[in-house]
Write a protein that holds these residues in place. Sequence first.
Motif, PDB file in Angstrom:
ATOM      1  N   UNK A  28       5.232  -1.135  -6.623  1.00 53.04           N
ATOM      2  CA  UNK A  28       4.492  -1.655  -6.478  1.00 53.04           C
ATOM      3  C   UNK A  28       5.390  -3.028  -8.163  1.00 53.04           C
ATOM      4  N   UNK A  29       5.434  -2.870  -8.869  1.00 51.55           N
ATOM      5  CA  UNK A  29       6.004  -3.723  -9.454  1.00 51.55           C
ATOM      6  C   UNK A  29       7.283  -4.690  -9.188  1.00 51.55           C
ATOM      7  N   UNK A  30       8.277  -3.547  -8.688  1.00 53.84           N
ATOM      8  CA  UNK A  30       9.033  -4.108  -8.075  1.00 53.84           C
ATOM      9  C   UNK A  30       9.158  -4.976  -6.801  1.00 53.84           C
ATOM     10  N   UNK A  31       8.441  -4.179  -6.431  1.00 50.32           N
ATOM     11  CA  UNK A  31       7.707  -4.898  -4.594  1.00 50.32           C
ATOM     12  C   UNK A  31       7.476  -6.647  -5.739  1.00 50.32           C
ATOM     13  N   UNK A  32       6.171  -7.041  -5.873  1.00 49.49           N
ATOM     14  CA  UNK A  32       5.960  -7.467  -7.097  1.00 49.49           C
ATOM     15  C   UNK A  32       6.503  -8.471  -7.140  1.00 49.49           C
ATOM     16  N   UNK A  33       7.743  -8.324  -7.481  1.00 44.89           N
ATOM     17  CA  UNK A  33       8.221  -9.486  -8.391  1.00 44.89           C
ATOM     18  C   UNK A  33       7.122  -9.813 -10.261  1.00 44.89           C
ATOM     19  N   UNK A  35       5.112 -11.776  -9.262  1.00 43.86           N
ATOM     20  CA  UNK A  35       3.539 -12.113  -8.818  1.00 43.86           C
ATOM     21  C   UNK A  35       2.844 -10.441  -9.431  1.00 43.86           C
ATOM     22  N   UNK A  36       3.431 -10.052  -9.683  1.00 45.22           N
ATOM     23  CA  UNK A  36       2.970  -8.744 -10.302  1.00 45.22           C
ATOM     24  C   UNK A  36       2.251  -9.305 -12.212  1.00 45.22           C
ATOM     25  N   UNK A  37       3.631 -10.254 -12.626  1.00 43.24           N
ATOM     26  CA  UNK A  37       3.328 -10.115 -14.205  1.00 43.24           C
ATOM     27  C   UNK A  37       1.762 -10.209 -14.380  1.00 43.24           C
ATOM     28  N   UNK A  38       0.920 -10.981 -13.797  1.00 40.40           N
ATOM     29  CA  UNK A  38      -0.138 -11.159 -14.423  1.00 40.40           C
ATOM     30  C   UNK A  38      -1.587 -10.147 -14.447  1.00 40.40           C
ATOM     31  N   UNK A  39      -0.918  -8.625 -14.019  1.00 41.90           N
ATOM     32  CA  UNK A  39      -1.445  -7.473 -13.132  1.00 41.90           C
ATOM     33  C   UNK A  39      -1.162  -6.788 -15.031  1.00 41.90           C
ATOM     34  N   UNK A  40      -2.879  -6.026 -15.029  1.00 45.03           N
ATOM     35  CA  UNK A  40      -2.199  -4.949 -17.015  1.00 45.03           C
ATOM     36  C   UNK A  40      -2.640  -3.398 -16.416  1.00 45.03           C
ATOM     37  N   UNK A  41      -1.834  -2.682 -16.188  1.00 45.52           N
ATOM     38  CA  UNK A  41      -1.618  -1.852 -15.754  1.00 45.52           C
ATOM     39  C   UNK A  41      -2.598  -0.688 -16.671  1.00 45.52           C
ATOM     40  N   UNK A  42      -3.708   0.072 -16.826  1.00 45.72           N
ATOM     41  CA  UNK A  42      -4.267   0.899 -17.650  1.00 45.72           C
ATOM     42  C   UNK A  42      -3.837   2.440 -18.028  1.00 45.72           C
ATOM     43  N   UNK A  83      -6.188  -5.311  -2.653  1.00 40.44           N
ATOM     44  CA  UNK A  83      -6.025  -6.178  -3.422  1.00 40.44           C
ATOM     45  C   UNK A  83      -4.926  -6.177  -3.382  1.00 40.44           C
ATOM     46  N   UNK A  84      -4.589  -5.321  -4.029  1.00 42.15           N
ATOM     47  CA  UNK A  84      -3.153  -5.247  -4.163  1.00 42.15           C
ATOM     48  C   UNK A  84      -1.864  -5.603  -3.304  1.00 42.15           C
TER      49      UNK A  84
END
Length: 125
Positions: A28-33, A35-42, A83-84
């Motif tokens: 997901x992080x690779x594909x989102x580039x 666009x995924x920087x605003x995600x906090x992975x808990x 959503x993701x």
Amino acid sequence: MENKQEHHRLVVFYDGSCESCIKDRANYERWAGAGGHDIYWFDITDQEDAIHNIGLTPEAVMRELHVQTADGTILSEIDAYILLMRRVPRLKLLAWFIGLPLVRPCLSWLYRTWVERRLKRQGRL
């Protein structure tokens, strides 16, 4: 969630002791580039108190993907995936497809069955 920053708009609760969950996160992080920087992975591993503080149970977050939006709304299972996926251009069509009325319940059943088997195999249930 002490490492969560102000720029994080979504919190994704994931099972850091699940090899496929870790791979899914990396994909997901690779594909989102960007666009995924605003995600906090808990990582939910050994985080019972934090999980209870947001109104969830450790068992629930272990059995289903959960996402918390910036306004505090919590989505789970297929809704969380949709959503993701909608945030990643290459996954938008798939997000639409899994949300279809006939596909959604079948996929939900398959997902729950797969997770249940994985957790039992690992001795976590």
